[in-house]
Design a protein around this motif. Structure first.
Motif, PDB file in Angstrom:
ATOM      1  N   THR A  17      13.009 -22.466  46.614  1.00  0.00           N
ATOM      2  CA  THR A  17      13.265 -21.359  45.701  1.00  0.00           C
ATOM      3  C   THR A  17      13.063 -21.798  44.264  1.00  0.00           C
ATOM      4  O   THR A  17      13.169 -22.972  43.928  1.00  0.00           O
ATOM      5  CB  THR A  17      14.703 -20.830  45.850  1.00  0.00           C
ATOM      6  N   VAL A  18      12.775 -20.812  43.431  1.00  0.00           N
ATOM      7  CA  VAL A  18      12.608 -21.072  42.006  1.00  0.00           C
ATOM      8  C   VAL A  18      13.442 -20.063  41.251  1.00  0.00           C
ATOM      9  O   VAL A  18      13.629 -18.937  41.676  1.00  0.00           O
ATOM     10  CB  VAL A  18      11.127 -20.946  41.586  1.00  0.00           C
ATOM     11  N   SER A  19      13.974 -20.480  40.119  1.00  0.00           N
ATOM     12  CA  SER A  19      14.760 -19.561  39.306  1.00  0.00           C
ATOM     13  C   SER A  19      14.469 -19.829  37.842  1.00  0.00           C
ATOM     14  O   SER A  19      14.077 -20.915  37.444  1.00  0.00           O
ATOM     15  CB  SER A  19      16.265 -19.732  39.584  1.00  0.00           C
ATOM     16  N   PHE A  20      14.680 -18.769  37.022  1.00  0.00           N
ATOM     17  CA  PHE A  20      14.426 -18.876  35.592  1.00  0.00           C
ATOM     18  C   PHE A  20      15.573 -18.232  34.833  1.00  0.00           C
ATOM     19  O   PHE A  20      16.614 -17.905  35.403  1.00  0.00           O
ATOM     20  CB  PHE A  20      13.084 -18.241  35.254  1.00  0.00           C
ATOM     21  N   ALA A  21      15.336 -18.013  33.549  1.00  0.00           N
ATOM     22  CA  ALA A  21      16.421 -17.623  32.662  1.00  0.00           C
ATOM     23  C   ALA A  21      17.125 -16.349  33.102  1.00  0.00           C
ATOM     24  O   ALA A  21      18.314 -16.176  32.864  1.00  0.00           O
ATOM     25  CB  ALA A  21      15.878 -17.451  31.233  1.00  0.00           C
ATOM     26  N   GLY A  22      16.426 -15.433  33.739  1.00  0.00           N
ATOM     27  CA  GLY A  22      17.037 -14.174  34.125  1.00  0.00           C
ATOM     28  C   GLY A  22      17.993 -14.302  35.297  1.00  0.00           C
ATOM     29  O   GLY A  22      18.705 -13.362  35.620  1.00  0.00           O
ATOM     30  N   GLY A  23      18.047 -15.459  35.972  1.00  0.00           N
ATOM     31  CA  GLY A  23      18.939 -15.652  37.081  1.00  0.00           C
ATOM     32  C   GLY A  23      18.329 -15.332  38.423  1.00  0.00           C
ATOM     33  O   GLY A  23      18.895 -15.676  39.463  1.00  0.00           O
ATOM     34  N   GLU A  24      17.190 -14.678  38.468  1.00  0.00           N
ATOM     35  CA  GLU A  24      16.560 -14.368  39.736  1.00  0.00           C
ATOM     36  C   GLU A  24      16.038 -15.647  40.383  1.00  0.00           C
ATOM     37  O   GLU A  24      15.595 -16.567  39.706  1.00  0.00           O
ATOM     38  CB  GLU A  24      15.391 -13.381  39.550  1.00  0.00           C
ATOM     39  N   ARG A  25      16.107 -15.693  41.689  1.00  0.00           N
ATOM     40  CA  ARG A  25      15.574 -16.824  42.437  1.00  0.00           C
ATOM     41  C   ARG A  25      14.634 -16.291  43.495  1.00  0.00           C
ATOM     42  O   ARG A  25      15.011 -15.435  44.308  1.00  0.00           O
ATOM     43  CB  ARG A  25      16.714 -17.624  43.082  1.00  0.00           C
ATOM     44  N   PHE A  26      13.412 -16.791  43.486  1.00  0.00           N
ATOM     45  CA  PHE A  26      12.412 -16.347  44.455  1.00  0.00           C
ATOM     46  C   PHE A  26      11.951 -17.514  45.312  1.00  0.00           C
ATOM     47  O   PHE A  26      11.771 -18.632  44.823  1.00  0.00           O
ATOM     48  CB  PHE A  26      11.197 -15.733  43.742  1.00  0.00           C
ATOM     49  N   LYS A  27      11.792 -17.239  46.596  1.00  0.00           N
ATOM     50  CA  LYS A  27      11.271 -18.254  47.502  1.00  0.00           C
ATOM     51  C   LYS A  27       9.797 -18.512  47.219  1.00  0.00           C
ATOM     52  O   LYS A  27       9.084 -17.643  46.733  1.00  0.00           O
ATOM     53  CB  LYS A  27      11.434 -17.784  48.950  1.00  0.00           C
ATOM     54  N   GLU A  28       9.379 -19.720  47.522  1.00  0.00           N
ATOM     55  CA  GLU A  28       7.956 -20.019  47.478  1.00  0.00           C
ATOM     56  C   GLU A  28       7.309 -19.470  48.744  1.00  0.00           C
ATOM     57  O   GLU A  28       7.756 -19.743  49.864  1.00  0.00           O
ATOM     58  CB  GLU A  28       7.705 -21.519  47.374  1.00  0.00           C
ATOM     59  N   ALA A  29       6.259 -18.690  48.578  1.00  0.00           N
ATOM     60  CA  ALA A  29       5.580 -18.074  49.714  1.00  0.00           C
ATOM     61  C   ALA A  29       4.711 -19.093  50.437  1.00  0.00           C
ATOM     62  O   ALA A  29       4.263 -20.079  49.844  1.00  0.00           O
ATOM     63  CB  ALA A  29       4.721 -16.907  49.236  1.00  0.00           C
ATOM     64  N   PRO A  30       4.454 -18.875  51.717  1.00  0.00           N
ATOM     65  CA  PRO A  30       3.527 -19.762  52.420  1.00  0.00           C
ATOM     66  C   PRO A  30       2.121 -19.609  51.870  1.00  0.00           C
ATOM     67  O   PRO A  30       1.785 -18.587  51.277  1.00  0.00           O
ATOM     68  CB  PRO A  30       3.606 -19.280  53.873  1.00  0.00           C
ATOM     69  N   GLU A  31       1.316 -20.626  52.056  1.00  0.00           N
ATOM     70  CA  GLU A  31      -0.078 -20.546  51.639  1.00  0.00           C
ATOM     71  C   GLU A  31      -0.907 -19.961  52.774  1.00  0.00           C
ATOM     72  O   GLU A  31      -0.714 -20.283  53.936  1.00  0.00           O
ATOM     73  CB  GLU A  31      -0.605 -21.928  51.265  1.00  0.00           C
ATOM     74  N   PHE A  32      -1.827 -19.095  52.402  1.00  0.00           N
ATOM     75  CA  PHE A  32      -2.699 -18.458  53.386  1.00  0.00           C
ATOM     76  C   PHE A  32      -4.128 -18.929  53.160  1.00  0.00           C
ATOM     77  O   PHE A  32      -4.561 -19.140  52.021  1.00  0.00           O
ATOM     78  CB  PHE A  32      -2.621 -16.931  53.271  1.00  0.00           C
ATOM     79  N   PHE A  33      -4.884 -19.074  54.257  1.00  0.00           N
ATOM     80  CA  PHE A  33      -6.206 -19.660  54.183  1.00  0.00           C
ATOM     81  C   PHE A  33      -7.273 -18.703  54.703  1.00  0.00           C
ATOM     82  O   PHE A  33      -7.010 -17.835  55.532  1.00  0.00           O
ATOM     83  CB  PHE A  33      -6.244 -20.967  54.995  1.00  0.00           C
TER      84      PHE A  33
END
Length: 342
Positions: A17-33
């Motif tokens: 997961t990643v988060s920034f100043a706004g407090g939201e946290r988003f998962k890293e999506a899988p890579e598609f090929f």
């Protein structure tokens, strides 16, 4: 294209997961090929103008960021050539941090950010029946031909409150005749008269616009899903034509519904039709209450929560509609456990 039952079956591998100043946290999506038959696009500056790529334009803003992330994931998930998709994101000049969310959740994504001067358009915006429709970024679609690089000839424009469940290359490759600028699903059973005020209809010099120089009788179309020929748009100076109607609206109120009516005035009856499966719209209900709605009859390639009700809002409020469950598998927002505990 997928049946409704199969839409529930999706597997995601990422947990970072990643988060920034706004407090939201988003998962890293899988890579598609890419599938073996896909053309190769090198990951360098040339991809922005590549004629081998599928170009997608969207806006990024705080209110719809969660929806935008879901759109990106759905496009990639169902594409046969996901590495050939290039996203062009228009943001306000004050919202640069949104690109950090995109880059962190989709580190492999080919995309560019285009800062948009919202102050330049704010003076042309008239209040509408729903405040969300008055956002300056809602009008960025009017200016895509000026904002995006001149090397681009075609782009698919997508709103941030939808998901694809089919290969976007099918939409991108829509046949558009030489004398037509854009393609979109049309809905000729809609009451076209309701999109304009009595002032408009009572003025013959205005209402006649909808019968002049039209390939066929004008029909409603939703501007949240469009295939746009940018070079033709520039050649026809269509941004200026839309702005002229917005300027008139500031003097005489001729419509009520945000950025849509000027598009209808300029393009209705002159667009290339697209199968309705590519915009199962209205899932957000009307513009006042946002009540639950069912799908239109027929196959589904794109679900669109146009209207007041957005799936992430209804889910957070604990009052989801049945079809909102179809949006959930694409939601990359990491749960806030501190809120859950309360």
């Amino acid at each position: 294209m997928h049946s409704i039952s199969s839409l529930f079956y999706l597997t995601f591998l990422a947990v970072f997961t990643v988060s920034f100043a706004g407090g939201e946290r988003f998962k890293e999506a899988p890579e598609f090929f890419n599938s073996p038959e896909c053309l190769t696009i090198e990951n360098d500056y040339d991809f922005v103008c590549s004629d081998k790529a599928i170009h997608v334009a969207m806006t990024l803003d705080a209110a719809y960021l969660r929806g935008s992330m879901a759109v990106i994931l759905s496009v990639l998930q169902h594409s046969s050539c996901p590495q050939n998709i290039v996203f062009h994101f228009v943001t306000s000049k004050q919202s640069h941090r949104h690109q950090n969310y995109v880059a962190s959740s989709f580190p492999y994504l080919k995309f560019r950010i285009y800062p948009y001067d919202v102050a330049a358009i704010s003076g042309l915006i008239s209040t509408s029946i729903r405040s969300a429709l008055d956002s300056p970024l809602n009008y960025a679609r009017n200016y895509l031909a000026e904002i995006l690089p001149t090397c681009l000839s075609r782009v698919v424009y997508l709103d941030s409150d939808l998901i694809l469940v089919d290969d976007i290359s099918k939409l991108f490759s829509t046949h558009i005749p030489n004398d037509v600028v854009l393609a979109a699903p049309e809905y000729c059973n809609a009451n076209f008269t309701t999109y304009f005020t009595p002032t408009f209809w009572s003025n013959p010099s205005l209402s006649i616009t909808l019968s002049l120089n039209r390939r066929r009788p004008p029909c409603y179309f939703n501007t949240g899903v469009m295939v746009i020929e940018l070079k033709k748009w520039r050649e026809g100076d269509y941004t200026r034509k839309i702005i002229e109607w917005m300027e008139l609206q500031k003097r005489i109120r001729i419509y009520e519904l945000g950025s849509l009516p000027p598009f209808l005035l300029v393009f209705a009856g002159n667009i290339a039709p697209v199968d309705h499966r590519w915009n199962q719209h209205g899932l957000g209900g009307d513009n006042f209450r946002g009540l639950c709605r069912d799908l239109h009859p027929g196959p589904v390639s794109l679900l669109h929560w146009s209207g007041k009700g957005k799936p992430w809002v209804r889910l957070d409020d604990g009052r989801p509609c049945p079809l909102d469950a179809l949006w959930v598998p694409y939601d990359l927002l990491e749960p806030r456990f501190d809120l859950i505990e309360r």
